[in-house]
Design an enzyme around this catalytic site. Structure first.
Site, mmCIF file in Angstrom:
data_model
loop_
_atom_site.group_PDB
_atom_site.id
_atom_site.type_symbol
_atom_site.label_atom_id
_atom_site.label_comp_id
_atom_site.label_asym_id
_atom_site.label_seq_id
_atom_site.Cartn_x
_atom_site.Cartn_y
_atom_site.Cartn_z
ATOM 1 N N ALA A 1 -2.241 13.207 -1.629
ATOM 2 C CA ALA A 1 -0.905 13.812 -1.697
ATOM 3 C C ALA A 1 -0.972 15.198 -2.334
ATOM 4 O O ALA A 1 -0.247 16.120 -1.931
ATOM 5 C CB ALA A 1 0.043 12.904 -2.490
ATOM 6 N N ASP B 1 3.448 8.619 -4.896
ATOM 7 C CA ASP B 1 2.433 9.671 -5.101
ATOM 8 C C ASP B 1 2.976 11.046 -4.743
ATOM 9 O O ASP B 1 2.949 11.979 -5.547
ATOM 10 C CB ASP B 1 1.211 9.423 -4.194
ATOM 11 C CG ASP B 1 0.238 8.449 -4.798
ATOM 12 O OD1 ASP B 1 0.702 7.582 -5.546
ATOM 13 O OD2 ASP B 1 -0.964 8.553 -4.501
HETATM 14 O O1 PMV Z 1 -3.595 3.739 -5.696
HETATM 15 P P1 PMV Z 1 -2.390 4.602 -5.791
HETATM 16 O O2 PMV Z 1 -2.313 5.436 -6.995
HETATM 17 O O3 PMV Z 1 -2.100 5.338 -4.526
HETATM 18 O O4 PMV Z 1 -1.150 3.652 -6.033
HETATM 19 C C1 PMV Z 1 -0.670 2.738 -5.153
HETATM 20 C C2 PMV Z 1 0.598 2.203 -5.725
HETATM 21 C C3 PMV Z 1 1.080 0.941 -5.047
HETATM 22 O O5 PMV Z 1 2.265 0.573 -5.714
HETATM 23 C C4 PMV Z 1 0.059 -0.158 -5.179
HETATM 24 C C5 PMV Z 1 1.358 1.187 -3.570
HETATM 25 C C6 PMV Z 1 2.522 2.111 -3.293
HETATM 26 O O6 PMV Z 1 2.619 2.554 -2.143
HETATM 27 O O7 PMV Z 1 3.355 2.347 -4.178
#
Ligand code: PMV
Length: 320
Positions: free
Chosen positions: A117, A159
């Site tokens: 992102a 994100d």
């Molecule tokens: O791994 P990351 O930081 O992209 O986090 C994912 C967060 C989740 O809640 C597991 C998935 C989401 O889309 O929010």
């Protein structure tokens, strides 16, 4: 020439439950960032197909490619997809001269720090700057979210949101974002397991659990939501000492969701036994990062303990 940067991010509380409509808290991590530069290249051959005239360079990952080749991938390469979506949004049908887009990043890839992102947001802003057509944060966020969707299945959008706004955010899927204030800065140590674990898989596994027993998992997600509310209050009122036990409680619920791992648990225990006030995995889990709340004077010894317990890298960051 136009350049732009975007920070990394960590999820403080609420990952996974956020996919089911519960709130989550995420903060930018300014110590790591993605940079993008968009530039006109004069005296360059402008190809027949406009996308042949856009050169994309990401030296960190050894990528030097015409945009057309990135768009030919299935699904299109994320760098290609974001450039193409941005040009479309800016109303640039065909750039009138050759263009280069160069990306560099200090954010480790696939570790939950939002490198994808961040790269998208930096590129979108660099292109908007080059064409002197400013985009609103909402537009930037929307393009970055579309790219996340292309590559991560059903992302909640947390994100791209925290990275676009570069502020701590209280995030509920589908609702307007709520930036919030940090009354008293606090310090986090982020430790990388060095294991890249696709968020898509852990999200899919939690979905299987939920489908098999919705009432049990809805109750677990409600417990996470309660932790998130308490954490937000603690941060907004400067009562940061309350955050440690809340992180521990959130980690226990993530273990129940099966998204922790022996390596993550080892780092959490190492942080706690070496003086951290609380610790939890952050993001998709199974690998990636954990975060520990530390008093600055203990940061060095906790970081050494994390390294001894297998952390590949640690980042010290003040949340303010
Ligand atoms: O791994 P990351 O930081 O992209 O986090 C994912 C967060 C989740 O809640 C597991 C998935 C989401 O889309 O929010």
């Amino acid at each position: 020439m136009s350049t732009a940067s975007a920070p990394g991010k960590v999820i403080l509380f609420g990952e996974h439950a956020v996919v089911y409509g519960r709130p989550a808290l995420a903060v930018p991590v300014m110590q790591v960032q993605a940079d993008a530069q968009a530039d006109w290249v004069t005296n360059e051959h402008v190809g027949e197909f406009w996308a042949d005239s856009v050169l994309v360079q990401a030296p960190d990952i050894g990528l030097f490619s015409p945009l057309s080749r990135l768009l030919a991938d299935q699904p299109p390469h994320p760098l290609g997809a974001v450039i193409s979506a941005t040009l479309q949004c800016l109303g640039i049908v065909r750039p009138s001269a050759a263009l280069t887009v160069t990306v560099t990043s200090t954010i480790p890839v696939a570790s939950g720090l939002g490198s994808g992102a961040a790269v998208s947001v930096a590129i979108i802003r660099a292109l908007a700057g080059l064409f002197e057509r400013p985009l609103t944060d909402e537009q930037v966020n929307q393009i970055a979210y579309d790219i996340e969707k292309l590559h991560h299945g059903t992302p909640s959008g947390i994100d791209n949101t925290v990275i676009t706004y570069a502020k701590p955010v209280y995030f509920v899927r589908g609702e307007p974002i709520q930036p919030f204030d940090v009354a008293r800065p606090f310090t986090l140590l982020i430790a990388d397991t060095g294991i890249s674990a696709p968020t898509r898989e852990s999200v899919a596994d939690v979905r299987k659990l939920w489908q098999a027993d919705k009432s049990r998992w809805e109750a677990v997600f409600d417990q996470v939501a309660e932790i998130v509310q308490k954490a937000r209050k603690a941060i907004e009122s400067g009562k940061t000492a309350r955050l440690g036990p809340l992180m521990d409680a959130n980690h226990a619920l993530l273990q129940e969701m099966t998204v922790s791992s022996p390596q993550l648990d080892r780092l959490v225990v190492a942080a706690k036994t070496s003086g951290a006030d609380g610790a939890k995995l952050s993001g998709g889990g199974r690998g990636g990062n954990m975060i520990a709340l530390v008093q600055s004077e203990r940061a060095e010894s906790v970081a050494s303990a994390l390294k001894a317990a297998g952390a590949k890298n640690t980042i010290l960051t003040d949340i303010r």
